[in-house]
Design a protein around this motif. Structure first.
Motif, PDB file in Angstrom:
ATOM      1  N   ALA A  73       0.832  -1.206   0.000  1.00  0.00           N
ATOM      2  CA  ALA A  73       0.000   0.000   0.000  1.00  0.00           C
ATOM      3  C   ALA A  73       0.867   1.255   0.000  1.00  0.00           C
ATOM      4  CB  ALA A  73      -0.945   0.007   1.201  1.00  0.00           C
ATOM      5  N   ILE A  74       1.996   1.211   0.677  1.00  0.00           N
ATOM      6  CA  ILE A  74       2.925   2.348   0.668  1.00  0.00           C
ATOM      7  C   ILE A  74       3.429   2.579  -0.756  1.00  0.00           C
ATOM      8  CG2 ILE A  74       5.233   3.120   1.387  1.00  0.00           C
ATOM      9  CD1 ILE A  74       3.331   3.537   3.641  1.00  0.00           C
ATOM     10  N   LYS A  75       3.766   1.513  -1.444  1.00  0.00           N
ATOM     11  CA  LYS A  75       4.213   1.642  -2.835  1.00  0.00           C
ATOM     12  C   LYS A  75       3.095   2.209  -3.706  1.00  0.00           C
ATOM     13  CE  LYS A  75       7.700  -1.909  -2.371  1.00  0.00           C
ATOM     14  NZ  LYS A  75       8.064  -3.299  -2.568  1.00  0.00           N
ATOM     15  N   ASP A  76       1.871   1.749  -3.489  1.00  0.00           N
ATOM     16  CA  ASP A  76       0.718   2.291  -4.222  1.00  0.00           C
ATOM     17  C   ASP A  76       0.549   3.779  -3.930  1.00  0.00           C
ATOM     18  OD1 ASP A  76       0.130  -0.191  -5.311  1.00  0.00           O
ATOM     19  OD2 ASP A  76      -1.540  -0.596  -3.930  1.00  0.00           O
ATOM     20  N   ALA A  77       0.693   4.155  -2.679  1.00  0.00           N
ATOM     21  CA  ALA A  77       0.530   5.565  -2.295  1.00  0.00           C
ATOM     22  C   ALA A  77       1.515   6.450  -3.049  1.00  0.00           C
ATOM     23  CB  ALA A  77       0.704   5.734  -0.787  1.00  0.00           C
ATOM     24  N   HIS A  78       2.730   6.003  -3.187  1.00  0.00           N
ATOM     25  CA  HIS A  78       3.725   6.773  -3.937  1.00  0.00           C
ATOM     26  C   HIS A  78       3.276   6.923  -5.387  1.00  0.00           C
ATOM     27  CE1 HIS A  78       7.053   5.525  -0.856  1.00  0.00           C
ATOM     28  NE2 HIS A  78       6.120   6.274  -0.322  1.00  0.00           N
ATOM     29  N   ASP A  79       2.698   5.856  -5.943  1.00  0.00           N
ATOM     30  CA  ASP A  79       2.178   5.923  -7.312  1.00  0.00           C
ATOM     31  C   ASP A  79       1.009   6.898  -7.430  1.00  0.00           C
ATOM     32  OD1 ASP A  79       4.042   4.022  -8.111  1.00  0.00           O
ATOM     33  OD2 ASP A  79       2.603   2.354  -8.066  1.00  0.00           O
ATOM     34  N   PHE A  80       0.209   7.019  -6.381  1.00  0.00           N
ATOM     35  CA  PHE A  80      -0.939   7.938  -6.384  1.00  0.00           C
ATOM     36  C   PHE A  80      -0.500   9.396  -6.268  1.00  0.00           C
ATOM     37  CE2 PHE A  80      -3.497   4.510  -3.912  1.00  0.00           C
ATOM     38  CZ  PHE A  80      -3.651   3.753  -5.056  1.00  0.00           C
ATOM     39  N   GLY A  81       0.725   9.630  -5.801  1.00  0.00           N
ATOM     40  CA  GLY A  81       1.209  10.994  -5.654  1.00  0.00           C
ATOM     41  C   GLY A  81       1.515  11.419  -4.238  1.00  0.00           C
ATOM     42  N   PHE A  82       1.415  10.502  -3.287  1.00  0.00           N
ATOM     43  CA  PHE A  82       1.814  10.821  -1.914  1.00  0.00           C
ATOM     44  C   PHE A  82       3.334  10.879  -1.868  1.00  0.00           C
ATOM     45  CE2 PHE A  82      -2.380   9.098  -1.291  1.00  0.00           C
ATOM     46  CZ  PHE A  82      -2.885   9.758  -0.192  1.00  0.00           C
ATOM     47  N   ALA A  83       3.879  11.910  -1.271  1.00  0.00           N
ATOM     48  CA  ALA A  83       5.336  12.053  -1.175  1.00  0.00           C
ATOM     49  C   ALA A  83       5.910  10.953  -0.277  1.00  0.00           C
ATOM     50  CB  ALA A  83       5.694  13.418  -0.608  1.00  0.00           C
ATOM     51  N   PRO A  84       7.006  10.332  -0.681  1.00  0.00           N
ATOM     52  CA  PRO A  84       7.633   9.332   0.179  1.00  0.00           C
ATOM     53  C   PRO A  84       7.956   9.872   1.578  1.00  0.00           C
ATOM     54  CG  PRO A  84       8.555   9.194  -2.010  1.00  0.00           C
ATOM     55  CD  PRO A  84       7.670  10.427  -1.983  1.00  0.00           C
ATOM     56  N   SER A  85       8.357  11.121   1.656  1.00  0.00           N
ATOM     57  CA  SER A  85       8.696  11.696   2.962  1.00  0.00           C
ATOM     58  C   SER A  85       7.479  11.859   3.866  1.00  0.00           C
ATOM     59  CB  SER A  85       9.390  13.048   2.792  1.00  0.00           C
ATOM     60  OG  SER A  85       8.523  13.967   2.151  1.00  0.00           O
ATOM     61  N   ALA A  86       6.267  11.843   3.274  1.00  0.00           N
ATOM     62  CA  ALA A  86       5.031  11.989   4.043  1.00  0.00           C
ATOM     63  C   ALA A  86       4.266  10.669   4.112  1.00  0.00           C
ATOM     64  CB  ALA A  86       4.156  13.080   3.433  1.00  0.00           C
ATOM     65  N   SER A  87       4.962   9.564   3.865  1.00  0.00           N
ATOM     66  CA  SER A  87       4.362   8.232   3.939  1.00  0.00           C
ATOM     67  C   SER A  87       5.105   7.441   5.007  1.00  0.00           C
ATOM     68  CB  SER A  87       4.483   7.511   2.598  1.00  0.00           C
ATOM     69  OG  SER A  87       3.865   8.251   1.577  1.00  0.00           O
ATOM     70  N   LEU A  88       4.336   6.703   5.808  1.00  0.00           N
ATOM     71  CA  LEU A  88       4.950   5.973   6.915  1.00  0.00           C
ATOM     72  C   LEU A  88       4.358   4.576   7.003  1.00  0.00           C
ATOM     73  CD1 LEU A  88       6.876   6.302   9.421  1.00  0.00           C
ATOM     74  CD2 LEU A  88       4.806   6.806  10.728  1.00  0.00           C
ATOM     75  N   LEU A  89       5.228   3.560   7.006  1.00  0.00           N
ATOM     76  CA  LEU A  89       4.828   2.173   7.189  1.00  0.00           C
ATOM     77  C   LEU A  89       4.908   1.856   8.675  1.00  0.00           C
ATOM     78  CD1 LEU A  89       4.211  -0.640   5.879  1.00  0.00           C
ATOM     79  CD2 LEU A  89       6.699  -0.998   5.830  1.00  0.00           C
ATOM     80  N   TYR A  90       3.848   1.226   9.200  1.00  0.00           N
ATOM     81  CA  TYR A  90       3.876   0.852  10.614  1.00  0.00           C
ATOM     82  C   TYR A  90       3.529  -0.624  10.772  1.00  0.00           C
ATOM     83  CZ  TYR A  90      -1.238   1.463  10.495  1.00  0.00           C
ATOM     84  OH  TYR A  90      -2.565   1.390  10.185  1.00  0.00           O
ATOM     85  N   GLU A  91       3.951  -1.195  11.886  1.00  0.00           N
ATOM     86  CA  GLU A  91       3.693  -2.603  12.168  1.00  0.00           C
ATOM     87  C   GLU A  91       2.217  -2.824  12.453  1.00  0.00           C
ATOM     88  OE1 GLU A  91       6.084  -4.802  14.991  1.00  0.00           O
ATOM     89  OE2 GLU A  91       7.666  -3.301  14.734  1.00  0.00           O
ATOM     90  N   LYS A  92       1.711  -3.984  12.015  1.00  0.00           N
ATOM     91  CA  LYS A  92       0.319  -4.363  12.286  1.00  0.00           C
ATOM     92  C   LYS A  92       0.223  -4.881  13.718  1.00  0.00           C
ATOM     93  CE  LYS A  92      -1.165  -5.608   7.665  1.00  0.00           C
ATOM     94  NZ  LYS A  92      -1.669  -6.635   6.767  1.00  0.00           N
ATOM     95  N   SER A  93       0.288  -3.966  14.655  1.00  0.00           N
ATOM     96  CA  SER A  93       0.177  -4.320  16.073  1.00  0.00           C
ATOM     97  C   SER A  93      -0.266  -3.084  16.828  1.00  0.00           C
ATOM     98  CB  SER A  93       1.534  -4.798  16.614  1.00  0.00           C
ATOM     99  OG  SER A  93       2.450  -3.715  16.682  1.00  0.00           O
ATOM    100  N   GLY A  94      -0.683  -3.279  18.038  1.00  0.00           N
ATOM    101  CA  GLY A  94      -1.059  -2.146  18.874  1.00  0.00           C
ATOM    102  C   GLY A  94       0.095  -1.179  19.052  1.00  0.00           C
ATOM    103  N   LEU A  95       1.275  -1.717  19.293  1.00  0.00           N
ATOM    104  CA  LEU A  95       2.456  -0.867  19.468  1.00  0.00           C
ATOM    105  C   LEU A  95       2.808  -0.146  18.168  1.00  0.00           C
ATOM    106  CD1 LEU A  95       4.755   0.184  21.204  1.00  0.00           C
ATOM    107  CD2 LEU A  95       6.050  -1.883  20.625  1.00  0.00           C
ATOM    108  N   GLY A  96       2.733  -0.852  17.040  1.00  0.00           N
ATOM    109  CA  GLY A  96       3.022  -0.221  15.758  1.00  0.00           C
ATOM    110  C   GLY A  96       2.075   0.923  15.463  1.00  0.00           C
ATOM    111  N   SER A  97       0.812   0.695  15.728  1.00  0.00           N
ATOM    112  CA  SER A  97      -0.192   1.736  15.519  1.00  0.00           C
ATOM    113  C   SER A  97       0.049   2.922  16.457  1.00  0.00           C
ATOM    114  CB  SER A  97      -1.586   1.144  15.759  1.00  0.00           C
ATOM    115  OG  SER A  97      -2.573   2.102  15.553  1.00  0.00           O
ATOM    116  N   LYS A  98       0.350   2.638  17.695  1.00  0.00           N
ATOM    117  CA  LYS A  98       0.621   3.698  18.674  1.00  0.00           C
ATOM    118  C   LYS A  98       1.819   4.545  18.233  1.00  0.00           C
ATOM    119  CE  LYS A  98       1.710   4.336  23.550  1.00  0.00           C
ATOM    120  NZ  LYS A  98       1.914   3.687  24.844  1.00  0.00           N
ATOM    121  N   ARG A  99       2.866   3.898  17.759  1.00  0.00           N
ATOM    122  CA  ARG A  99       4.055   4.625  17.295  1.00  0.00           C
ATOM    123  C   ARG A  99       3.740   5.504  16.085  1.00  0.00           C
ATOM    124  NH1 ARG A  99       8.444  -0.297  17.648  1.00  0.00           N
ATOM    125  NH2 ARG A  99       8.985  -0.019  19.842  1.00  0.00           N
ATOM    126  N   ALA A 100       2.932   4.973  15.160  1.00  0.00           N
ATOM    127  CA  ALA A 100       2.574   5.746  13.965  1.00  0.00           C
ATOM    128  C   ALA A 100       1.781   6.990  14.350  1.00  0.00           C
ATOM    129  CB  ALA A 100       1.775   4.879  12.997  1.00  0.00           C
TER     130      ALA A 100
END
Length: 138
Positions: A73-100
């Motif tokens: 989805a991050i790769k798709d977002a870049h294709d849609f025009g979201f800047a890489p610097s404004a895109s963030l991948l997070y872990e699929k967990s409570g802690l990952g979500s909290k950090r994001a």
């Protein structure tokens, strides 16, 4: 996901158009949060979203942020025009979500206080080992 982004842009644009000039915000930031890729959109196509994001970014100065728990989805977002610097991948967990959300809150604070000209994530925000922008200079 495309339908949600397209409707979100249209709804926000419509709401802002109803405001008087003095009441319109000087800066507009749209944040998309997802746990996966596009899978069921019927109203909007990739090309439409790409065009909408480009137009809003270039013409109206809007900024777009993308948070995802899915690398594809991050790769798709870049294709849609979201800047890489404004895109963030997070872990699929409570802690990952909290950090994001914490990273977003910190960078949003930096942006609103004018410490940043545009919202962007830094190395310290990139906790996921597969984040494609990890170890890159902003």
């Amino acid at each position: 996901m495309l339908d949600a982004i397209g409707r979100g842009i249209n709804d926000l644009e419509n709401s802002l158009s109803k405001l008087g000039e003095a009441d319109r915000p000087a800066r507009v930031l749209m944040v998309v949060v997802t746990d996966g890729q596009e899978n069921a959109s019927r109203e909007f196509r990739k090309e439409q979203i790409e065009k909408m994001i480009k137009e809003k970014t270039e013409k109206d100065g809007w900024q777009f942020v993308f948070l995802s728990a899915d690398l594809a989805a991050i790769k798709d977002a870049h294709d849609f025009g979201f800047a890489p610097s404004a895109s963030l991948l997070y872990e699929k967990s409570g802690l990952g979500s909290k950090r994001a959300w914490r990273s977003l809150a910190l960078r949003l604070s930096d942006y609103r206080s004018a410490r940043l000209r545009r919202l962007m994530f830094f190395e310290e925000d990139r906790q996921h080992p597969d984040d494609p922008n990890k170890n890159k200079q902003e």
